[in-house]
Every structure is written in C-alpha cells, then in structure tokens.
Design an enzyme around this catalytic site. Structure first.
Site, PDB file in Angstrom:
ATOM      1  N   LYS A 208       0.796  -1.189   0.130  1.00  0.00           N
ATOM      2  CA  LYS A 208       0.047  -0.073  -0.200  1.00  0.00           C
ATOM      3  C   LYS A 208       0.863   1.220  -0.205  1.00  0.00           C
ATOM      4  CE  LYS A 208       0.642   1.329   4.334  1.00  0.00           C
ATOM      5  NZ  LYS A 208       1.199   2.542   4.650  1.00  0.00           N
ATOM      6  N   ARG A 273       2.488  10.095   5.285  1.00  0.00           N
ATOM      7  CA  ARG A 273       3.948  10.488   4.857  1.00  0.00           C
ATOM      8  C   ARG A 273       4.080  10.247   3.568  1.00  0.00           C
ATOM      9  NH1 ARG A 273       6.843   7.728   9.880  1.00  0.00           N
ATOM     10  NH2 ARG A 273       5.827   6.064   8.882  1.00  0.00           N
TER      11      ARG A 273
HETATM   12  P1  NAD Z   1       9.992   6.910  12.023  1.00  0.00           P
HETATM   13  O1  NAD Z   1       9.705   6.862  10.726  1.00  0.00           O
HETATM   14  O2  NAD Z   1       9.498   7.703  12.978  1.00  0.00           O
HETATM   15  O3  NAD Z   1      11.512   6.685  11.993  1.00  0.00           O
HETATM   16  C1  NAD Z   1      12.182   7.160  13.334  1.00  0.00           C
HETATM   17  C2  NAD Z   1      13.258   6.066  13.984  1.00  0.00           C
HETATM   18  O4  NAD Z   1      14.160   5.587  13.045  1.00  0.00           O
HETATM   19  C3  NAD Z   1      13.870   6.472  14.969  1.00  0.00           C
HETATM   20  O5  NAD Z   1      13.519   5.570  16.236  1.00  0.00           O
HETATM   21  C4  NAD Z   1      15.233   6.502  14.691  1.00  0.00           C
HETATM   22  O6  NAD Z   1      15.989   6.255  15.850  1.00  0.00           O
HETATM   23  C5  NAD Z   1      15.005   5.033  13.912  1.00  0.00           C
HETATM   24  N1  NAD Z   1      16.291   5.344  12.963  1.00  0.00           N
HETATM   25  C6  NAD Z   1      16.935   6.274  12.420  1.00  0.00           C
HETATM   26  N2  NAD Z   1      18.099   5.952  11.732  1.00  0.00           N
HETATM   27  C7  NAD Z   1      18.490   4.841  12.308  1.00  0.00           C
HETATM   28  C8  NAD Z   1      19.636   3.846  11.859  1.00  0.00           C
HETATM   29  N3  NAD Z   1      20.688   4.239  11.473  1.00  0.00           N
HETATM   30  N4  NAD Z   1      19.498   2.683  12.639  1.00  0.00           N
HETATM   31  C9  NAD Z   1      18.417   2.312  13.115  1.00  0.00           C
HETATM   32  N5  NAD Z   1      17.313   3.148  13.737  1.00  0.00           N
HETATM   33  C10 NAD Z   1      17.281   4.226  13.109  1.00  0.00           C
HETATM   34  O7  NAD Z   1       9.707   5.323  12.274  1.00  0.00           O
HETATM   35  P2  NAD Z   1       8.134   4.563  12.421  1.00  0.00           P
HETATM   36  O8  NAD Z   1       7.044   5.300  12.018  1.00  0.00           O
HETATM   37  O9  NAD Z   1       8.147   4.067  13.935  1.00  0.00           O
HETATM   38  O10 NAD Z   1       8.178   3.331  11.770  1.00  0.00           O
HETATM   39  C11 NAD Z   1       8.715   2.043  11.738  1.00  0.00           C
HETATM   40  C12 NAD Z   1       7.923   1.164  10.973  1.00  0.00           C
HETATM   41  O11 NAD Z   1       6.430   1.099  11.412  1.00  0.00           O
HETATM   42  C13 NAD Z   1       8.007   1.572   9.236  1.00  0.00           C
HETATM   43  O12 NAD Z   1       7.975   0.206   8.810  1.00  0.00           O
HETATM   44  C14 NAD Z   1       6.625   1.997   9.058  1.00  0.00           C
HETATM   45  O13 NAD Z   1       6.045   1.833   7.959  1.00  0.00           O
HETATM   46  C15 NAD Z   1       5.546   1.246  10.105  1.00  0.00           C
HETATM   47  N6  NAD Z   1       4.391   1.887  10.460  1.00  0.00           N
HETATM   48  C16 NAD Z   1       4.517   3.359  10.638  1.00  0.00           C
HETATM   49  C17 NAD Z   1       3.476   3.993  10.904  1.00  0.00           C
HETATM   50  C18 NAD Z   1       3.303   5.664  11.335  1.00  0.00           C
HETATM   51  O14 NAD Z   1       2.261   6.102  11.108  1.00  0.00           O
HETATM   52  N7  NAD Z   1       4.474   6.151  11.618  1.00  0.00           N
HETATM   53  C19 NAD Z   1       2.135   3.489  11.147  1.00  0.00           C
HETATM   54  C20 NAD Z   1       2.271   1.997  10.876  1.00  0.00           C
HETATM   55  C21 NAD Z   1       3.284   1.319  10.507  1.00  0.00           C
HETATM   56  P1  13P Z   2       3.121   6.321   5.961  1.00  0.00           P
HETATM   57  O1  13P Z   2       4.317   5.737   6.295  1.00  0.00           O
HETATM   58  O2  13P Z   2       2.829   6.645   4.641  1.00  0.00           O
HETATM   59  O3  13P Z   2       2.947   7.725   7.135  1.00  0.00           O
HETATM   60  O4  13P Z   2       2.045   5.183   6.549  1.00  0.00           O
HETATM   61  C1  13P Z   2       1.687   4.983   7.802  1.00  0.00           C
HETATM   62  C2  13P Z   2       0.980   3.717   7.671  1.00  0.00           C
HETATM   63  O5  13P Z   2       1.438   2.759   7.682  1.00  0.00           O
HETATM   64  C3  13P Z   2      -0.406   3.932   8.408  1.00  0.00           C
HETATM   65  O6  13P Z   2      -1.237   2.524   8.589  1.00  0.00           O
END
Ligand code: NAD
Ligand code: 13P
Length: 346
Positions: A208, A273
C-alpha cells in the site's frame, strides 16, 4: 517467573505508539505479564540531553511522538541486548532500512534472545534478493529462530497514540501466537483482529505504500477524488494479485476485509507520509531524499524503497508489465518519467 515479558525494538512514531499500548495492557494483566516494557531507543542528543533520559524522565518521546504522555512502566533503553534480556515477546518496529543491522546485532552474542521467545513485526516493507521475495516475518523467523507474526493496519501513529478509535490486523503462524499478541495489543480504541495469514498482512502493509505514492502524485497533479478512487481501486487490485501470485496461500479476504488491506490503503492514501512526500515531489520536482529530510524531521519514508525493490523483483521475474501502477510509480519516482504519465494507459 513464568510471566511473559514484552520488549519493543524501535522507538520512532509507530514504535512509541505500539509500546504505549503494550505497556498499558500489561500493567492491567500482571498475573500474565511482567509489568515493565522495555523499548530500544537509538541514543541521540536532544537539546544537550540523552533521548533515553528525556523519555524516562518526562514520559514523552518529544523527538518522534510529541505531546503524547507515555505510561511510567514503559522504559527507554539504549542497548539492544538489555532490551531483549529475558523478553519472551519481542516487537520489531524499526523503519525497514534498519532491520538487517538490528538482526545482526542480536545475533552477535549467542543467547541474547530468550529460548522460546516469540516475535511480531510491525515493519512495512519486503525483502527482495534477486528473483526471490519474502516477508520480514520470515526473515526474523529464519535468522532468530522465533515464530514471527505480522501486525499491520490503518494506523497513522499519532492518531493511534491519541486514542482515536481504529483497528489493526495481526497475521499469526499459530493460535498460540494469536492469543498472546491479541492480549498484548487489543484495546478499546485499538481493536485487534487476528488471521492466519502472515504473508497477506505483511504484503498489504508493504505494497500500500507504493499506492500511497501514487495517491500523493494525484494530489500533486491537482486531480480530484474520482482519480484518487481509481488509483486506490487499481492499487488494491495489483496488491492483491501480486500477493496471490508470489505468496500462494495468502488470502484474498485479508485485502478486501481486514484493516491491513483496504482500510490501511485508504488512510495512507489520504493522511500518510508517503502521500505527503509524493505530492511535494510532483509540485517541486525535488528528489524523495531531499523531500524526506525536509518534511519528515527524521522519520523515514518506506514506499520509495519498496517501489524500487518490487520493481527489481518484477524485472528479475520478467513480470513488470503485469503491475502497471507499480511500474509507473517506480518510473516517476526514479527514472524521470513525467508525473502526468501516471494515469495514462492504466
Ligand atoms: P520513523 O519513521 O518515526 O523513524 C524514526 C526511527 O528511526 C527512530 O526510532 C530512529 O531512531 C530510527 N532510526 C533512524 N536512523 C536509524 C539507524 N541508522 N538505525 C536504526 N534506527 C534508526 O519510524 P516509525 O514511524 O516508527 O516506522 C517504523 C515502521 O513502522 C515502518 O516500517 C513504518 O512503515 C511502520 N508504520 C509506521 C506508522 C506511522 O504512522 N508512523 C504506522 C504503521 C506502521
Ligand atoms: P506512512 O508511512 O505513509 O505515513 O503510512 C503510515 C501507515 O502505515 C499507516 O498505517
């Protein structure tokens, strides 16, 4: 002690939000769970102070999830080995770019992972090597010898952390995993549905993000709701067919009926994002690397690397033309195809 102990590896916006839910849940079920949840925080200086100390003192992750209060039984820990020590339930939730490093760090010292521990990954992405594609759940399972489930759904981190009602899906390899992970994460405003489809849930979350880039391009082109709806429909169809083609046994209903399918696609194509950065890419012509640094304040885009990896995989399998939306997104993002071409000939 016989109690389950939860550890969370990752503390970006989603890692912190999931750790908050798990910590709140285990605090209510102390007959089954150790009340402390440890969360791995990659150490960083924030205004001259260590991020772990700031989190543990203020009970907020000001860097990645501002203004959300965290429970006191959630403890930020800088060393990975200390996070997983004695943990029986390990949550992987780093941006997908960093998973390999985390796994090799965990493997460096034998015995780091508690025998019998189970894992779940909430990371959105896929693992591609030449003509092979696999999920992060199977990577974790094979590298760390832990059964691994996959959690994915319509879950924009900040909305979840603010307690706004939503749903998620956990694909589990067994009923035991389903019961345990349901207990860790299910909450009144975060309803967990478990399914026996680790691959479907994983691929829904990964693919997605490619469609979300297309949705952002539609916004950047200033096209309307009909066009975006068409992109969502075509996108869902490519996501489903891709998964059924390359992961036989994955279930169509995961895409049509579960939060990890249709619902995540909708929220990401409107509020995520990937959408936001792709709109900016069309409007400014800048590269995604530049836009990610400028707009995301250290958070990481997942869809661009996934678009590249899926394209490399489909090229290796000589199947690019079967997934024209995925191809267009890749070519616009990385090969200079004009964004207006997105909707031509679909
Ligand atoms: P993020 O995008 O907020 O990234 C920041 C994180 O990355 C921090 O913890 C930082 O310390 C870490 N980081 C940066 N450089 C790094 C390095 N070299 N080594 C290790 N860590 C490092 O992270 P997120 O949003 O928590 O995303 C994590 C996963 O969760 C992703 O695969 C994303 O698709 C998924 N996800 C995110 C969301 C959302 O809304 N943010 C929702 C559902 C799923
Ligand atoms: P984005 O990384 O595009 O913000 O999507 C977040 C997500 O996975 C919501 O379920």
């Amino acid at each position: 002690s016989g109690l389950h102990k939860v550890a969370v590896i990752g503390s970006g916006s989603w890692g912190t939000a999931l750790a908050k839910i798990a910590a709140e849940n285990v605090a209510k079920r102390t007959s089954e769970f150790d009340p402390e949840v440890r969360m791995w925080v990659r150490e960083k200086q924030v205004n001259g102070k260590k991020l772990t100390e700031v989190i543990n003192k203020t009970h907020m992750n000001s860097r990645y999830l501002p203004d959300v209060e965290l429970p006191e039984n959630l403890v930020a820990v800088p060393k990975l080995a200390d996070v997983v020590k004695d943990a029986t339930l390990i949550v992987f939730v780093t941006p997908h770019q960093f998973l390999h490093t985390v796994i090799s760090d965990l493997k460096r010292v034998p015995g780091t992972i508690t025998p019998g521990a189970r894992a779940v990954t909430a990371i959105k992405g896929v693992e591609v090597v030449g003509t092979e594609i696999s999920t992060f759940a199977s990577l974790i399972e094979s590298q760390l010898s832990t059964p691994c489930s996959a959690l994915s759904g319509a879950n924009i981190a900040l909305e979840v952390a603010l307690g706004q009602f939503c749903e998620t899906t956990i694909g589990c390899p067994s009923g035991v995993d389903a019961t345990l992970w349901h207990a860790v994460f299910d909450a009144h405003s975060f309803r967990v549905s478990t399914v026996e489809d680790v691959n479907g849930v994983s691929l829904g979350g990964a693919l997605k993000n490619i469609v979300a880039l297309a949705a952002g391009m539609v916004d950047g082109l200033r096209l309307g709701g009909n066009t975006k709806a068409a992109i969502l429909r075509i996108g869902l169809s490519e996501m489903t067919e891709f998964t059924l083609e390359f992961f036989p046994g994955a279930q169509r209903q995961t895409f049509s009926n579960e939060s990890a399918g249709i619902a995540d696609l909708i929220t990401t194509c409107y509020g995520g994002r990937n959408r936001k950065c792709a709109e900016e890419m069309v409007k400014t012509g800048h590269s995604f690397d530049v836009i990610e640094k400028r707009l995301l304040n250290g958070q990481k885009l997942q869809g661009t690397a996934t678009a590249q990896e899926v394209n490399a995989f489909l090229s290796a399998r000589d199947a690019v033309s079967k997934y024209p939306l995925f191809e267009k997104v890749y070519r616009i993002a990385f090969e200079g195809m004009p964004p207006a071409e997105l909707v031509k000939g679909l």
